[in-house]
Design an enzyme around this catalytic site. Structure first.
Site, PDB file in Angstrom:
ATOM      1  N   HIS A 135       0.829  -1.207   0.000  1.00  0.00           N
ATOM      2  CA  HIS A 135       0.000   0.000   0.000  1.00  0.00           C
ATOM      3  C   HIS A 135       0.870   1.266   0.000  1.00  0.00           C
ATOM      4  CE1 HIS A 135      -3.009   2.981   0.971  1.00  0.00           C
ATOM      5  NE2 HIS A 135      -2.184   3.397   1.919  1.00  0.00           N
ATOM      6  N   HIS A 140       1.455   5.043  -2.689  1.00  0.00           N
ATOM      7  CA  HIS A 140       1.734   6.458  -2.397  1.00  0.00           C
ATOM      8  C   HIS A 140       2.940   7.035  -3.123  1.00  0.00           C
ATOM      9  CE1 HIS A 140      -1.090   7.438   0.878  1.00  0.00           C
ATOM     10  NE2 HIS A 140      -0.955   6.183   1.285  1.00  0.00           N
ATOM     11  N   GLU A 183      -5.959   9.294  -0.166  1.00  0.00           N
ATOM     12  CA  GLU A 183      -6.266   7.853  -0.111  1.00  0.00           C
ATOM     13  C   GLU A 183      -7.321   7.417  -1.127  1.00  0.00           C
ATOM     14  OE1 GLU A 183      -4.602   5.616   1.389  1.00  0.00           O
ATOM     15  OE2 GLU A 183      -3.530   6.670   2.974  1.00  0.00           O
ATOM     16  N   SER A 202      -4.088   0.514  -4.608  1.00  0.00           N
ATOM     17  CA  SER A 202      -3.512  -0.685  -4.006  1.00  0.00           C
ATOM     18  C   SER A 202      -4.572  -1.755  -3.734  1.00  0.00           C
ATOM     19  CB  SER A 202      -2.733  -0.337  -2.728  1.00  0.00           C
ATOM     20  OG  SER A 202      -3.548   0.353  -1.810  1.00  0.00           O
TER      21      SER A 202
END
Ligand SMILES: [Fe+2]
Length: 296
Positions: A135, A140, A183, A202
């Site tokens: 993730h 990111h 997110e 993700s």
């Protein structure tokens, strides 16, 4: 031997029992990743990379390539940091897991992005409740190469340090902004809606759901509206907010948030699935499959 996270304890919070880790910055123990760890990376990387063509925004896909990430092995933080150092000046630091808010904000404010060094187990391929290396790194890191998004992340960190000193209400409002942008954000591009949120890229299921399902609302970005909106931590989002550009995000962080928090303090929070009359609606969700409660 599989590399294991070093967990300190579990703590009971309003979001359930959460693991607590040391806040220390740790060296990525790359040599201790097992063949199974690298295989987990390969499986997730290949699956998401294929799925995200035509779904993720072009900046995400281009930057991932620019980093030279491949399914062959878990990337080394030092290799990624060399690329970052030559562009936006961000730096990846290794951590054991979720950090306390103020520590996290302080890292972002100083252009350091904490990445959990360990990767999920094979049986957690489709879902893991807490952030792991896949993730944090796959999700990111690519956008940290985008100059405007990189500045937005830092501005968010600075805003977080400030909100932390203002109290819990300010933090609740600011956290929603991170949730619905960094997110779970969508962006409108020439060829249609695309994903930029890390929580989405993700996740196999949510990458499809957020764009193709009739269930969720897709609503134009509105910072105050987002700061009032509750969200889901255990199911797909009921609402996604759509930006027009990363510059729009950056511009939104221009004003001092202190008077905004004051203004929002007297307003009710909005349930995760609600649509308001003032919303710029791309899709009004059918609500199919929604849990009746559980917004946080
Ligand atoms: Fe994340």
């Amino acid at each position: 031997m599989n590399a294991q996270p070093r967990r300190v304890e579990h703590q009971q919070t309003d979001k359930g029992s959460v693991p607590v880790y040391t806040t220390a910055v740790v060296e990525q123990p790359w040599d201790s990743y097992s063949p199974a760890d690298h295989a987990t990376w390969a499986t997730l990387f290949e699956r998401q990379q294929q799925l995200l063509v035509g779904r993720a925004c072009r900046e995400f896909l281009d930057n991932q390539q620019h980093f030279g990430m491949t399914p062959d092995a878990i990337p080394k933080f030092e290799d990624l940091n060399r690329v970052l150092a030559g562009s936006t000046g961000w730096r990846i630091i290794g951590v054991e897991g979720l950090l306390p808010e103020l520590t996290f904000f302080d890292h972002l404010a100083n252009r350091r992005f904490p990445v959990t060094w360990w990767i999920r187990k094979p049986e957690q391929i489709d879902y893991i409740a807490e952030p792991d290396l896949f993730h944090d790194l796959f999700g990111h890191v690519p956008l940290l190469l985008n100059p405007v998004f990189a500045d937005y992340m830092q501005a968010y960190g600075c805003g977080g340090v400030k909100a932390h000193s203002l109290g819990p209400d300010a933090l609740v409002h600011l956290t929603r902004l991170y949730w619905y942008t960094v997110e779970f954000g969508l962006i409108r591009q020439d060829d249609g809606l695309r994903i930029y949120g890390s929580g989405i890229v993700s996740s196999k299921g949510e990458s499809i759901h957020c764009l193709e399902s009739a269930a969720p609302n897709r609503i134009g970005f509105d910072m105050r509206r987002i700061m009032r909106t509750r969200y889901r931590i255990d199911t797909y989002q009921k609402t996604y907010f759509v930006i027009d550009s990363f510059q729009q995000l950056m511009d939104a962080t221009d004003p001092d948030f202190t008077p905004i928090y004051r203004e929002l303090a007297s307003q009710e929070s909005i349930p995760a699935g609600s649509v308001l009359q003032s919303d710029n609606v791309y899709n009004r969700g059918s609500g199919e499959g929604w849990a009746a409660d559980g917004d946080v």
